[in-house]
Scaffold this motif. Structure first.
Motif, PDB file in Angstrom:
ATOM      1  N   ILE A 150       0.832  -1.194   0.000  1.00 19.61           N
ATOM      2  CA  ILE A 150       0.000   0.000   0.000  1.00 19.61           C
ATOM      3  C   ILE A 150       0.868   1.246   0.000  1.00 19.61           C
ATOM      4  CG2 ILE A 150      -0.204   0.169   2.516  1.00 19.61           C
ATOM      5  CD1 ILE A 150      -3.189   0.952   2.021  1.00 19.61           C
ATOM      6  N   ALA A 151       0.399   2.267  -0.739  1.00 19.62           N
ATOM      7  CA  ALA A 151       1.060   3.574  -0.742  1.00 19.62           C
ATOM      8  C   ALA A 151       0.010   4.651  -0.986  1.00 19.62           C
ATOM      9  CB  ALA A 151       2.152   3.634  -1.800  1.00 19.62           C
ATOM     10  N   ALA A 152      -1.227   4.350  -0.598  1.00 19.27           N
ATOM     11  CA  ALA A 152      -2.332   5.284  -0.733  1.00 19.27           C
ATOM     12  C   ALA A 152      -2.999   5.433   0.629  1.00 19.27           C
ATOM     13  CB  ALA A 152      -3.319   4.766  -1.778  1.00 19.27           C
ATOM     14  N   VAL A 166       3.962  -6.139   5.399  1.00 14.51           N
ATOM     15  CA  VAL A 166       3.415  -5.061   4.562  1.00 14.51           C
ATOM     16  C   VAL A 166       4.577  -4.332   3.916  1.00 14.51           C
ATOM     17  CG1 VAL A 166       2.184  -2.862   4.533  1.00 14.51           C
ATOM     18  CG2 VAL A 166       1.307  -4.747   5.915  1.00 14.51           C
ATOM     19  N   ILE A 167       4.502  -4.163   2.598  1.00 14.71           N
ATOM     20  CA  ILE A 167       5.528  -3.396   1.891  1.00 14.71           C
ATOM     21  C   ILE A 167       4.928  -2.086   1.404  1.00 14.71           C
ATOM     22  CG2 ILE A 167       6.833  -5.429   1.196  1.00 14.71           C
ATOM     23  CD1 ILE A 167       5.587  -5.073  -1.628  1.00 14.71           C
ATOM     24  N   SER A 168       5.779  -1.083   1.269  1.00 17.55           N
ATOM     25  CA  SER A 168       5.307   0.215   0.801  1.00 17.55           C
ATOM     26  C   SER A 168       6.448   0.972   0.154  1.00 17.55           C
ATOM     27  CB  SER A 168       4.734   1.042   1.952  1.00 17.55           C
ATOM     28  OG  SER A 168       4.263   2.308   1.479  1.00 17.55           O
ATOM     29  N   SER A 169       6.093   1.829  -0.795  1.00 22.15           N
ATOM     30  CA  SER A 169       7.074   2.706  -1.429  1.00 22.15           C
ATOM     31  C   SER A 169       7.212   4.014  -0.665  1.00 22.15           C
ATOM     32  CB  SER A 169       6.668   2.988  -2.884  1.00 22.15           C
ATOM     33  OG  SER A 169       5.364   3.574  -2.934  1.00 22.15           O
ATOM     34  N   LEU A 170       6.489   4.130   0.450  1.00 24.17           N
ATOM     35  CA  LEU A 170       6.567   5.325   1.287  1.00 24.17           C
ATOM     36  C   LEU A 170       7.235   4.992   2.619  1.00 24.17           C
ATOM     37  CD1 LEU A 170       3.099   7.020   0.694  1.00 24.17           C
ATOM     38  CD2 LEU A 170       5.346   8.007   0.192  1.00 24.17           C
ATOM     39  N   GLU A 185       8.416  -3.461   5.198  1.00 22.11           N
ATOM     40  CA  GLU A 185       9.662  -3.212   4.484  1.00 22.11           C
ATOM     41  C   GLU A 185       9.418  -2.231   3.339  1.00 22.11           C
ATOM     42  OE1 GLU A 185      12.533  -4.252   5.394  1.00 22.11           O
ATOM     43  OE2 GLU A 185      12.108  -5.923   6.766  1.00 22.11           O
ATOM     44  N   TYR A 186      10.478  -1.547   2.974  1.00 19.48           N
ATOM     45  CA  TYR A 186      10.448  -0.546   1.907  1.00 19.48           C
ATOM     46  C   TYR A 186      10.707  -1.208   0.560  1.00 19.48           C
ATOM     47  CZ  TYR A 186      11.879   3.817  -0.507  1.00 19.48           C
ATOM     48  OH  TYR A 186      11.999   4.877  -1.359  1.00 19.48           O
ATOM     49  N   ASN A 187       9.840  -0.934  -0.415  1.00 23.27           N
ATOM     50  CA  ASN A 187      10.023  -1.443  -1.773  1.00 23.27           C
ATOM     51  C   ASN A 187       9.419  -0.440  -2.746  1.00 23.27           C
ATOM     52  OD1 ASN A 187       8.813  -3.731  -4.064  1.00 23.27           O
ATOM     53  ND2 ASN A 187      10.953  -3.825  -3.453  1.00 23.27           N
ATOM     54  N   ARG A 188      10.269   0.172  -3.564  1.00 24.32           N
ATOM     55  CA  ARG A 188       9.798   1.232  -4.463  1.00 24.32           C
ATOM     56  C   ARG A 188       8.928   0.693  -5.596  1.00 24.32           C
ATOM     57  NH1 ARG A 188      15.718   3.418  -4.535  1.00 24.32           N
ATOM     58  NH2 ARG A 188      15.697   4.905  -2.814  1.00 24.32           N
TER      59      ARG A 188
END
Length: 373
Positions: A150-152, A166-170, A185-188
């Motif tokens: 999620i990134a919204a 949970v992964i996110s680009s934020l 974790e961070y994943n663009r």
């Protein structure tokens, strides 16, 4: 690994897809899914195809596409519950009342059957805001690892603890989930280079473009676009235009919606692409347009963020502005200075194709997942 990627589509895209392909709804499930994939809409298909390149068994389902999902159910002998059910209640608190309520029984009946049939090691849910955590809790016995992305806007009322990861680009989202005890974790995000083969070479005859959604979370972006409409030759595509005031300058530059390959063709035909992040991004750069604009070779003019330099070198691979006036100034400058604009856009495209592709992101994600399995 067997990886099942779940996603939802905008209903407007689904309507457009079937209107552009008469008779598609009668075709087999796999043929419908193939036509969907060819349109290059969303990220589920790109995730699944690149997982396969890496040697994984992967597939994607678009869980709110009722035509597509019901076709799968028909082909697999899955019986779906009635979409209406009888409910008893007391009207005005004392009058017995029986009514029929519309429910989306097919939605979860079919999705449950797909999960049980595929038996994935990993479920990657790209629609955390759409698929109920209660349902996913029931599906936990049928997978080894439940991953959300999620990134919204993060909805309320869900049990995020159901997710193993949970992964996110934020980065702010990663911190937020960790603070509530959810591993994160961070994943663009990324660009899919095969898109370039599908759209071929496009003549750059659109001076400036913007493609996006008009929602309540983009009020500041609306202000930017209204100023741009009054000062530079910008064309605008997107959804949600009906929420704008009748006298908004954006309406005079609005050219309709743009989906999948149509969107990529517009970007590839643009000299400059304007980008502005949603409110939830706070001080971080993360959205899809960063990679879609640069990947198609346009000059990305984007709002300045603290971590933008980690993805692109501002001034050399992209252009960053700090306020509306600077956005207008920079856009005008690079429209008038072709050589400089083309040098930066070429460098931005090289950077994206070298370090920001779906293959690289799925490789990174595979390594993250292996640590949690």
């Amino acid at each position: 690994m067997r990886i099942l990627v779940l996603d939802t589509d905008y209903p407007a895209f689904t309507n457009w897809l079937y209107s552009q392909n008469p008779g598609l709804q009668e075709k087999p499930f796999e043929e419908q899914l193939h036509v969907h994939a060819k349109e290059c809409f969303g990220m589920a298909g790109f995730c699944a195809s690149n997982f396969k390149v890496l040697g994984h068994d992967a597939r994607d389902f678009h869980v709110n596409n009722e035509v597509l999902q019901r076709k799968w159910a028909l082909e697999h002998g899955v019986r779906v519950g009635a979409d209406k059910e009888w409910n008893f209640r007391l009207r005005r608190g004392f009058i017995p009342w029986i009514s029929r309520t519309q429910v989306r029984r097919w939605y979860y009946d079919i999705l449950a059957a797909q999960i049980k049939d595929y038996k994935p090691d990993v479920i990657l849910n790209l629609a955390m805001d759409e698929i109920s955590s209660v349902f996913l809790q029931e599906m936990k016995p049928h997978t080894r690892l439940l991953v959300g992305q999620i990134a919204a806007h993060i909805p309320t009322g869900e049990n995020w603890g159901v997710y193993d990861l949970v992964i996110s680009s934020l980065p702010n989202f990663v911190d937020r989930f960790r603070q509530i005890g959810v591993r994160s974790e961070y994943n663009r995000l990324a660009f899919e280079p095969s898109v370039l083969q599908a759209i071929k070479d496009k003549k750059r005859d659109i001076p400036v473009s913007f493609i996006g959604s008009f929602t309540s979370s983009h009020s500041k972006r609306d202000q930017l676009l209204e100023r741009l409409c009054s000062t530079i030759p910008i064309n605008i595509w997107g959804i949600g235009i009906e929420r704008l005031p009748p006298d908004s300058p954006i309406r005079s530059r609005y050219l309709g919606s743009a989906w999948g390959l149509g969107m990529f063709r517009i970007l590839a035909a643009s000299k400059i692409v304007i980008n502005y992040h949603s409110d939830v991004a706070q001080s971080y750069a993360n959205n899809m347009r960063l990679y879609e604009a640069t990947g198609t070779g346009a000059l990305l003019v984007t709002d300045s963020k603290d971590n933008l330099h980690e993805m692109f070198m501002p001034g050399k691979e992209t252009v960053a502005y700090r306020d509306i006036e600077e956005c207008i100034e920079l856009t005008k400058y690079y429209l008038e200075h072709d050589a400089e604009r083309m040098a930066i856009s070429a460098a931005g495209q090289r950077r994206t194709l070298a370090t920001h592709t779906y293959l690289q992101r799925m490789q990174d994600l595979s390594e993250i997942i292996m640590r949690y399995l």
